[in-house]
Design a protein around this motif. Sequence first.
Motif, short mmCIF file in Angstrom:
data_model
loop_
_atom_site.label_atom_id
_atom_site.label_comp_id
_atom_site.label_asym_id
_atom_site.label_seq_id
_atom_site.Cartn_x
_atom_site.Cartn_y
_atom_site.Cartn_z
N LEU A 47 36.71 4.16 -8.30
CA LEU A 47 35.87 4.11 -7.10
C LEU A 47 36.46 3.09 -6.12
O LEU A 47 36.69 1.94 -6.50
CB LEU A 47 34.45 3.69 -7.47
CG LEU A 47 33.48 3.58 -6.29
CD1 LEU A 47 32.95 4.96 -5.91
CD2 LEU A 47 32.31 2.65 -6.62
N PHE A 48 36.68 3.52 -4.90
CA PHE A 48 37.22 2.64 -3.85
C PHE A 48 36.13 2.35 -2.82
O PHE A 48 35.50 3.28 -2.32
CB PHE A 48 38.42 3.30 -3.17
CG PHE A 48 39.59 3.47 -4.09
CD1 PHE A 48 40.60 2.53 -4.13
CD2 PHE A 48 39.65 4.55 -4.96
CE1 PHE A 48 41.67 2.67 -5.00
CE2 PHE A 48 40.72 4.70 -5.83
CZ PHE A 48 41.73 3.76 -5.86
N THR A 49 35.92 1.08 -2.52
CA THR A 49 34.81 0.71 -1.64
C THR A 49 35.24 0.10 -0.30
O THR A 49 34.48 0.12 0.65
CB THR A 49 33.88 -0.30 -2.34
OG1 THR A 49 34.66 -1.42 -2.75
CG2 THR A 49 33.18 0.32 -3.54
N ARG A 50 36.46 -0.47 -0.26
CA ARG A 50 36.87 -1.15 0.98
C ARG A 50 37.28 -0.14 2.05
O ARG A 50 37.92 0.87 1.74
CB ARG A 50 38.06 -2.08 0.71
CG ARG A 50 37.65 -3.47 0.30
CD ARG A 50 38.82 -4.41 0.36
NE ARG A 50 39.91 -3.98 -0.49
CZ ARG A 50 40.54 -4.77 -1.35
NH1 ARG A 50 40.20 -6.03 -1.48
NH2 ARG A 50 41.54 -4.31 -2.07
N TYR A 51 36.95 -0.47 3.30
CA TYR A 51 37.28 0.40 4.43
C TYR A 51 38.76 0.76 4.45
O TYR A 51 39.11 1.95 4.53
CB TYR A 51 36.86 -0.32 5.72
CG TYR A 51 37.17 0.44 6.99
CD1 TYR A 51 36.29 1.39 7.48
CD2 TYR A 51 38.35 0.20 7.69
CE1 TYR A 51 36.57 2.08 8.65
CE2 TYR A 51 38.63 0.89 8.85
CZ TYR A 51 37.74 1.83 9.33
OH TYR A 51 38.03 2.51 10.48
N GLU A 52 39.62 -0.25 4.38
CA GLU A 52 41.06 0.03 4.46
C GLU A 52 41.53 0.91 3.31
O GLU A 52 42.36 1.80 3.49
CB GLU A 52 41.88 -1.28 4.48
CG GLU A 52 41.89 -1.99 5.82
CD GLU A 52 42.37 -1.11 6.99
OE1 GLU A 52 43.12 -0.14 6.77
OE2 GLU A 52 41.95 -1.39 8.13
N ASP A 53 41.02 0.65 2.12
CA ASP A 53 41.44 1.44 0.95
C ASP A 53 40.95 2.89 1.06
O ASP A 53 41.66 3.83 0.69
CB ASP A 53 40.88 0.82 -0.35
CG ASP A 53 41.46 -0.56 -0.61
OD1 ASP A 53 42.43 -0.95 0.09
OD2 ASP A 53 40.94 -1.25 -1.50
N VAL A 54 39.74 3.04 1.57
CA VAL A 54 39.18 4.38 1.73
C VAL A 54 40.03 5.18 2.72
O VAL A 54 40.38 6.34 2.47
CB VAL A 54 37.70 4.29 2.19
CG1 VAL A 54 37.21 5.59 2.81
CG2 VAL A 54 36.81 3.91 1.00
N ARG A 55 40.41 4.54 3.83
CA ARG A 55 41.26 5.25 4.80
C ARG A 55 42.63 5.56 4.21
O ARG A 55 43.19 6.64 4.42
CB ARG A 55 41.41 4.43 6.09
CG ARG A 55 40.09 4.29 6.84
CD ARG A 55 40.15 4.57 8.31
NE ARG A 55 41.22 3.96 9.07
CZ ARG A 55 41.32 4.06 10.39
NH1 ARG A 55 40.41 4.72 11.09
NH2 ARG A 55 42.32 3.51 11.03
N ALA A 56 43.17 4.60 3.44
CA ALA A 56 44.50 4.83 2.84
C ALA A 56 44.43 5.98 1.83
O ALA A 56 45.28 6.87 1.81
CB ALA A 56 44.97 3.54 2.16
N LEU A 57 43.38 5.96 1.03
CA LEU A 57 43.22 7.01 0.02
C LEU A 57 43.10 8.39 0.66
O LEU A 57 43.76 9.35 0.26
CB LEU A 57 41.97 6.68 -0.83
CG LEU A 57 41.36 7.78 -1.69
CD1 LEU A 57 42.36 8.36 -2.66
CD2 LEU A 57 40.16 7.23 -2.46
#
Lengths: 402, 64
Positions: A47-57
């Motif tokens: 589970l990814f929660t950070r904004y930057e990580d979500v966009r990267a994913l």
Amino acid sequence: MPEARPVEHFPMSRGRCPFDPPPELDRKLRDEPVSRVRIWDGSEPWLFTRYEDVRALLTDPRVSADPDRAGYPSQTPGVKARRSRFKSFIGMDEPEHSAQRRLLTGDFMVKKIQAMRPRIQQIVDELLDEMLAGPKPADLVQAFALPVPSLVICELLGVPYDDRDFFHRCSKVLVSREATAEESLAAAEELQGYLGRLVKKKLDDPADDVFSRLATGPVATGAMTVEEAAAMGQLLLVAGHETTANMIALGTVALLENPDQLAAVRDGDDALLANAVEELLRYLTIVHSGRRRVALEDLEIGGQTVRKGEGLVAATDVANRDETQFPEPDKLDVTRKARHHVAFGYGVHQCLGQPLARVELQVVYRTLYRRIPTLRLAAPVEELKFKHDMVVYGVHELPVTW
Amino acid sequence: MKVVVDQSRCVGAGQCVLVAPEVFDQRDEDGIVVLLRENPPAELHAQAKEAAQLCPALAIEVDG
Ligand code: SF4
């Protein structure tokens, strides 16, 4: 060594505030931005929660949105059961995804949708006339929030609005977290059959609508089968009314609970109104069970190594509360710059219908509070039935009076 | 400033047209991005940058 935390079940339940994501997700965002969670089938995606990580994913070409791939973390038993049977571009990767989506991009482009604004205004006005002439209190969901986007999407697609009870019933099952695999499959079969018949009808008797264009274009030339067109239709019809209906009703609850924000929306200019719609999309992020993907190879996102075949969940609701992007994220502030929220997702699968959702919400929020300045809840907010049981969040009923 | 769009990546989400209508348009037939100004004047730079940042398909690049 920090103590290992037990693997949490996902999605978690919300806390006291009906608008905030679950407190446990908020904690994760702060202390454990990437973690394993356990979903309904016992599997443990990341589970990814950070904004930057979500966009990267969501922009990584090494991840797949194809629910047929092993390891894909399905939202519900129904989604898993339906997967390859009714596949549309939402579950495809490139290049198939773009090839299918491009059959529709012309119909959903900003210019075309803007041209629908007067008709949307007319629909909104007529429904409000009817509601105002009817008994008080009224259920805003049935009287207004659901009919507006249903009528609009019916006209755009070429689906008879008279059949709304039928497709509302089907789509309710399709977005339910509690429906069994069998119930979900049956609802999808029914809707598929109905839309398939509709596509065939349009082939003989086309009109100026999306289904007619699909029928006389790709279906007639053999580039697409009737089944594929019907599966695409399921996505457009369900997504076209469920989401916006929930944004109308839940957005109204949020504004009624924040009277200064409601006044700003009611009295502000068009620029503020457009901004307010973005902020409400961010704040409420009604698609609250995350965007699901699976890794096609070993890769690293947000400092976490992910192995090929592992499931990935991008928690867009909590990413939209990331204070590195949105200062004081838990505050509803219709003047903040919130356009870069990920409520419509991100990457190539970002919502196709977003120009339509924006225009509908702008017309609705503006008109509703201007025409009914005394609008208020007819039940305490604590007694409202929020949609914890659905993959799309909102309220089941919204008693209002004026 | 120089703006480059990659039409093959565009998914027609229309974000660019919303924030920078003087720089981007969508093709009438299929909603795919069209670049109106390759070298937008200074007053449009912020909008063009925002469009590049918002484009979900990473189809827009700006430099300068
Ligand atoms: S924002 Fe990107 S994907 Fe959307 S229309 Fe513009 S270029 Fe295409």
